[in-house]
Design a protein around this motif. Structure first.
Motif, PDB file in Angstrom:
ATOM      1  N   CYS A  71       0.841  -1.165  -0.245  1.00 51.41           N
ATOM      2  CA  CYS A  71      -0.063   0.128  -0.106  1.00 51.41           C
ATOM      3  C   CYS A  71       0.731   1.164   0.137  1.00 51.41           C
ATOM      4  N   ASP A  72       2.061   1.272  -0.203  1.00 49.86           N
ATOM      5  CA  ASP A  72       3.026   2.300  -0.294  1.00 49.86           C
ATOM      6  C   ASP A  72       2.791   2.871  -1.571  1.00 49.86           C
ATOM      7  N   ARG A  73       2.986   4.393  -1.531  1.00 51.48           N
ATOM      8  CA  ARG A  73       2.894   5.193  -2.695  1.00 51.48           C
ATOM      9  C   ARG A  73       4.222   5.728  -2.843  1.00 51.48           C
ATOM     10  N   LEU A  74       4.613   6.120  -4.222  1.00 50.74           N
ATOM     11  CA  LEU A  74       5.841   6.103  -4.575  1.00 50.74           C
ATOM     12  C   LEU A  74       6.201   7.601  -5.306  1.00 50.74           C
ATOM     13  N   ILE A  75       7.027   8.651  -4.819  1.00 54.00           N
ATOM     14  CA  ILE A  75       7.355   9.823  -5.463  1.00 54.00           C
ATOM     15  C   ILE A  75       8.754   9.857  -5.600  1.00 54.00           C
ATOM     16  N   ALA A  76       9.101  10.557  -6.881  1.00 50.41           N
ATOM     17  CA  ALA A  76      10.582  10.665  -7.288  1.00 50.41           C
ATOM     18  C   ALA A  76      10.768  12.053  -7.378  1.00 50.41           C
ATOM     19  N   MET A  77      11.938  12.448  -6.957  1.00 52.71           N
ATOM     20  CA  MET A  77      12.442  13.756  -7.283  1.00 52.71           C
ATOM     21  C   MET A  77      13.785  13.763  -7.903  1.00 52.71           C
ATOM     22  N   ILE A  78      13.635  14.796  -8.899  1.00 55.34           N
ATOM     23  CA  ILE A  78      14.684  14.801  -9.818  1.00 55.34           C
ATOM     24  C   ILE A  78      15.086  16.335  -9.986  1.00 55.34           C
ATOM     25  N   HIS A  79      16.302  16.913 -10.082  1.00 51.67           N
ATOM     26  CA  HIS A  79      16.334  18.364 -10.275  1.00 51.67           C
ATOM     27  C   HIS A  79      16.191  18.749 -11.718  1.00 51.67           C
ATOM     28  N   LYS A  94       4.154  10.343  -8.750  1.00 54.30           N
ATOM     29  CA  LYS A  94       4.483  11.763  -9.037  1.00 54.30           C
ATOM     30  C   LYS A  94       5.755  11.867  -9.090  1.00 54.30           C
ATOM     31  N   VAL A  95       6.274  12.909  -9.995  1.00 54.16           N
ATOM     32  CA  VAL A  95       7.770  13.229 -10.139  1.00 54.16           C
ATOM     33  C   VAL A  95       7.656  14.793  -9.805  1.00 54.16           C
ATOM     34  N   VAL A  96       8.655  15.204  -8.914  1.00 56.42           N
ATOM     35  CA  VAL A  96       8.881  16.747  -9.055  1.00 56.42           C
ATOM     36  C   VAL A  96      10.124  17.069  -9.484  1.00 56.42           C
TER      37      VAL A  96
END
Length: 231
Positions: A160-168, A192-194
């Protein structure tokens, strides 16, 4: 728990590189960010900072700017940007963190409640202006680093975990919407990707959906020096 994001703070407490040289919109820009941050973020929330945090050139100068974030509410998760020269040695940086609410990602991840956040710097993508053969080498290297991120995710992820990625850097370009980064995000189930890095005039959409992944531009000047709600 709410999750917000912003990037490209470009703080310059010791480096003395004021951002208002880039236009009147940058005048007192950090005060604008702080006012918005403190009005919306509680200590139970998370703020993702997608790189270009400080103009400092060594760890001491970078930590000086990080101290200015210590009084802000919530947990703060950081990745390195192309101007974060002070970020040199992840172990040393983590040991020097202002407090336990600072998390620094470098080709790995952190889990907060049921949300896993992974991140790496990334690089200029094919299709970008002035993309060179040397950029191709670095772009492919950064894609390999994201594979390390997802290896770390796999070791801790629960159903049930949610996954977000960060990239500059932007993980795609207008001329090349499919990249090694976007394919990895789709394959690994990123929600989501920020990203940041973009300033000035741009045709990048602030929020866009592609193959089930939402991409969110968070460069502070592009979003009116306000945090963007992610979850």
């Amino acid at each position: 728990m709410k999750i917000f994001a912003i990037s490209d703070l470009h703080l310059s407490g010791k480096a003395k590189k004021p951002m208002d040289i880039f236009g009147v919109g940058w005048e007192n820009h950090f005060e604008k960010i702080k006012e918005d941050w403190l009005s919306r973020v509680t200590d139970d929330d998370v703020v993702l900072v997608a790189g270009d945090i400080s103009w400092g050139i060594d760890l001491d100068e970078g930590l000086y700017d990080l101290q200015s974030l210590k009084c802000l509410t919530g947990k703060k998760v950081f990745i390195r940007g192309n101007h974060d020269y002070w970020w040199n040695g992840i172990t040393k940086l983590r040991r020097a963190a202002p407090d336990e609410n600072f998390y620094f990602l470098q080709n790995d991840c952190v889990k907060i409640d049921n949300v896993i956040i992974c991140g790496s710097r990334g690089w200029t993508c094919p299709g970008s202006n002035d993309f060179t053969p040397d950029d191709m080498r670095l772009y492919l290297r950064e894609a390999e680093r994201f594979k390390l991120c997802f290896g770390a995710v796999e070791r801790i992820k629960e159903p049930c975990d949610r996954l977000i990625a960060m990239i500059h850097y932007p993980p795609f370009s207008p001329k090349s919407p499919d990249t090694e980064f976007t394919r990895l995000f789709e394959k690994e189930g990123v929600e989501k990707v920020v990203f940041g890095h973009i300033h000035g005039e741009t045709f990048f959409p602030f929020r866009t959906q592609k193959s089930g992944v939402e991409y969110i531009l968070t460069s502070c000047d592009k979003v009116g020096f306000t945090l963007q709600r992610i979850l």
